[in-house]
Design a protein around this motif. Structure first.
Motif, mmCIF file in Angstrom:
data_model
loop_
_atom_site.group_PDB
_atom_site.id
_atom_site.type_symbol
_atom_site.label_atom_id
_atom_site.label_comp_id
_atom_site.label_asym_id
_atom_site.label_seq_id
_atom_site.Cartn_x
_atom_site.Cartn_y
_atom_site.Cartn_z
ATOM 1 N N SER A 72 0.847 -1.197 0.000
ATOM 2 C CA SER A 72 0.000 0.000 0.000
ATOM 3 C C SER A 72 0.881 1.245 0.000
ATOM 4 O O SER A 72 1.952 1.252 0.618
ATOM 5 C CB SER A 72 -0.915 0.016 1.228
ATOM 6 N N LEU A 73 0.427 2.297 -0.675
ATOM 7 C CA LEU A 73 1.168 3.556 -0.758
ATOM 8 C C LEU A 73 0.379 4.663 -0.087
ATOM 9 O O LEU A 73 -0.800 4.871 -0.396
ATOM 10 C CB LEU A 73 1.435 3.926 -2.223
ATOM 11 N N ASP A 74 1.025 5.357 0.855
ATOM 12 C CA ASP A 74 0.442 6.549 1.454
ATOM 13 C C ASP A 74 0.779 7.726 0.540
ATOM 14 O O ASP A 74 1.946 8.117 0.411
ATOM 15 C CB ASP A 74 1.015 6.782 2.850
ATOM 16 N N LEU A 75 -0.243 8.301 -0.104
ATOM 17 C CA LEU A 75 -0.013 9.348 -1.103
ATOM 18 C C LEU A 75 0.551 10.626 -0.486
ATOM 19 O O LEU A 75 1.220 11.406 -1.184
ATOM 20 C CB LEU A 75 -1.316 9.646 -1.850
ATOM 21 N N GLU A 76 0.302 10.865 0.791
ATOM 22 C CA GLU A 76 0.819 12.075 1.427
ATOM 23 C C GLU A 76 2.298 11.938 1.791
ATOM 24 O O GLU A 76 3.106 12.828 1.526
ATOM 25 C CB GLU A 76 0.008 12.405 2.683
ATOM 26 N N THR A 77 2.658 10.828 2.395
ATOM 27 C CA THR A 77 4.040 10.656 2.846
ATOM 28 C C THR A 77 4.925 9.988 1.801
ATOM 29 O O THR A 77 6.151 10.003 1.932
ATOM 30 C CB THR A 77 4.079 9.804 4.129
ATOM 31 N N ARG A 78 4.298 9.358 0.787
ATOM 32 C CA ARG A 78 5.017 8.591 -0.236
ATOM 33 C C ARG A 78 5.785 7.432 0.391
ATOM 34 O O ARG A 78 6.847 7.046 -0.079
ATOM 35 C CB ARG A 78 5.966 9.487 -1.053
ATOM 36 N N ARG A 79 5.231 6.883 1.450
ATOM 37 C CA ARG A 79 5.848 5.722 2.091
ATOM 38 C C ARG A 79 4.940 4.513 1.906
ATOM 39 O O ARG A 79 3.727 4.641 1.718
ATOM 40 C CB ARG A 79 6.112 5.987 3.578
ATOM 41 N N TYR A 80 5.551 3.339 1.992
ATOM 42 C CA TYR A 80 4.869 2.107 1.642
ATOM 43 C C TYR A 80 4.715 1.196 2.858
ATOM 44 O O TYR A 80 5.528 1.210 3.786
ATOM 45 C CB TYR A 80 5.668 1.370 0.562
ATOM 46 N N SER A 81 3.666 0.385 2.807
ATOM 47 C CA SER A 81 3.429 -0.606 3.855
ATOM 48 C C SER A 81 2.833 -1.846 3.210
ATOM 49 O O SER A 81 2.421 -1.826 2.044
ATOM 50 C CB SER A 81 2.480 -0.054 4.927
ATOM 51 N N LEU A 82 2.785 -2.937 3.976
ATOM 52 C CA LEU A 82 2.217 -4.175 3.450
ATOM 53 C C LEU A 82 0.731 -4.002 3.147
ATOM 54 O O LEU A 82 0.005 -3.337 3.884
ATOM 55 C CB LEU A 82 2.413 -5.318 4.447
ATOM 56 N N GLY A 83 0.282 -4.633 2.062
ATOM 57 C CA GLY A 83 -1.105 -4.514 1.626
ATOM 58 C C GLY A 83 -1.961 -5.693 2.047
ATOM 59 O O GLY A 83 -1.466 -6.689 2.596
ATOM 60 N N VAL A 84 -3.229 -5.605 1.757
ATOM 61 C CA VAL A 84 -4.196 -6.592 2.220
ATOM 62 C C VAL A 84 -3.969 -7.959 1.591
ATOM 63 O O VAL A 84 -4.281 -8.992 2.193
ATOM 64 C CB VAL A 84 -5.635 -6.090 1.951
ATOM 65 N N GLU A 85 -3.416 -8.011 0.391
ATOM 66 C CA GLU A 85 -3.192 -9.311 -0.246
ATOM 67 C C GLU A 85 -2.191 -10.154 0.536
ATOM 68 O O GLU A 85 -2.275 -11.383 0.531
ATOM 69 C CB GLU A 85 -2.721 -9.123 -1.691
ATOM 70 N N VAL A 86 -1.242 -9.503 1.190
ATOM 71 C CA VAL A 86 -0.291 -10.238 2.030
ATOM 72 C C VAL A 86 -1.024 -10.888 3.198
ATOM 73 O O VAL A 86 -0.773 -12.042 3.557
ATOM 74 C CB VAL A 86 0.818 -9.302 2.539
ATOM 75 N N LEU A 87 -1.950 -10.144 3.797
ATOM 76 C CA LEU A 87 -2.754 -10.690 4.886
ATOM 77 C C LEU A 87 -3.565 -11.891 4.413
ATOM 78 O O LEU A 87 -3.633 -12.916 5.098
ATOM 79 C CB LEU A 87 -3.689 -9.614 5.441
ATOM 80 N N MET A 88 -4.170 -11.775 3.233
ATOM 81 C CA MET A 88 -4.977 -12.872 2.706
ATOM 82 C C MET A 88 -4.127 -14.118 2.487
ATOM 83 O O MET A 88 -4.558 -15.239 2.776
ATOM 84 C CB MET A 88 -5.650 -12.446 1.407
ATOM 85 N N LEU A 89 -2.920 -13.927 1.974
ATOM 86 C CA LEU A 89 -2.021 -15.069 1.793
ATOM 87 C C LEU A 89 -1.668 -15.699 3.136
ATOM 88 O O LEU A 89 -1.666 -16.929 3.281
ATOM 89 C CB LEU A 89 -0.732 -14.620 1.090
#
Length: 278
Positions: A72-89
């Motif tokens: 996932s991308l935070d458009l304000e900070t331009r920093r990234y984090s794990l997305g929901v697909e990782v959780l689903m896996l």
């Protein structure tokens, strides 16, 4: 060969020198770095420095992973984090993990190493049951009753589970009513049991000398999930007159076994109370 497989094969064929496989490898390295990183977000520069990749390569990988929902991308900070697909896996993997199937070979090794009985227990509400056991080929040995409910305050497997439950659930158990004695050595004072459970969390394993069954001694350690909560408890038990002098040595083996099983359930040592070396 289906359409999806066909497209994948054609991409590999059209990528000289295995470049497509290298790209996949780099993408997996990026995902793994997110999994190891203790912070919630990462920037392109951090990933680039850690993995030795150019910022352009990292950015392309992240863009693809964002499109697929793995990042996932935070458009304000331009920093990234794990997305929901990782959780689903992860959830899909955990749904398929069979603690008994994973534990059986580990239990066999413990029996061979210690010459005593190994058991596997799981929690069932305010009790726990023995799910399986492996006994040694000796005439005098411990044997447990599978499927029978036992309280969470009596015996090493019970205490190993109780100690690593959430504080709220642990306190609910300790305050909901009297802690009935199963033997003269069962801990029935709530404050004394709180101290015992804190020590179990510190060292990572529980001891019992005839607390649930007269004449029995045991060591148990919890199998923890990705939240640090108990999935099961694995133990070594034997006649107290024979096993008591071996308990400390056996504790190291039980803790290693529990740690290995915990990894399969997503447990990571994050610096909090967890399985530690005895």
């Amino acid at each position: 060969m289906d359409g999806t497989t066909g497209r994948w094969e054609s991409v590999k064929m059209s990528a000289p020198g295995g470049k497509t496989i290298l790209t996949v490898s780099r993408a997996l390295d990026v995902l793994s770095f997110f999994g190891r990183h203790t912070g919630r977000t990462l920037g392109v520069t951090e990933i680039s420095k850690e993995l030795g990749l150019s910022k352009a390569v990292v950015h392309r990988i992240l863009t693809t992973l964002v499109e697929k929902g793995y990042i996932s991308l935070d458009l304000e900070t331009r920093r990234y984090s794990l997305g929901v697909e990782v959780l689903m896996l992860g959830l899909s993997y955990l749904d398929r993990v069979d603690v008994r199937a994973l534990a059986l070979p580990v239990m066999r090794e413990l029996v061979e190493e210690t010459g005593e009985t190994s058991t596997l227990s799981i929690r069932t509400g305010d009790t726990r049951i023995y799910l399986d056991q492996i006994t040694p080929p000796t005439d005098v040995k411990m044997s447990v009753r599978l499927g029978h409910p036992y309280p969470l305050h009596a015996g090493s497997s019970s205490k190993a589970i109780l100690a690593f439950m959430s504080e709220e659930e642990r306190e609910h158990y300790l305050t909901r009513g009297p802690l009935d004695p199963w033997t003269p050595t069962t801990i029935t004072d709530a404050d004394a049991l709180r101290d015992e459970l804190a020590e179990i969390r510190r060292r990572g394993f529980a001891r019992s000398l005839a607390e649930r069954q007269a004449g029995a001694a045991s060591i148990a350690a919890p199998v923890l999930d990705h939240r640090g909560l108990p999935v099961a408890a694995i133990s070594i038990c034997g006649p107290m007159e024979r096993f008591e002098s071996q308990m400390e040595e056996a504790a190291a083996s039980v803790v290693r076994a529990a740690r290995g099983l915990s990894v399969a359930f997503g447990f990571r040592d994050d610096g909090h109370d967890d399985i530690t070396n005895p």
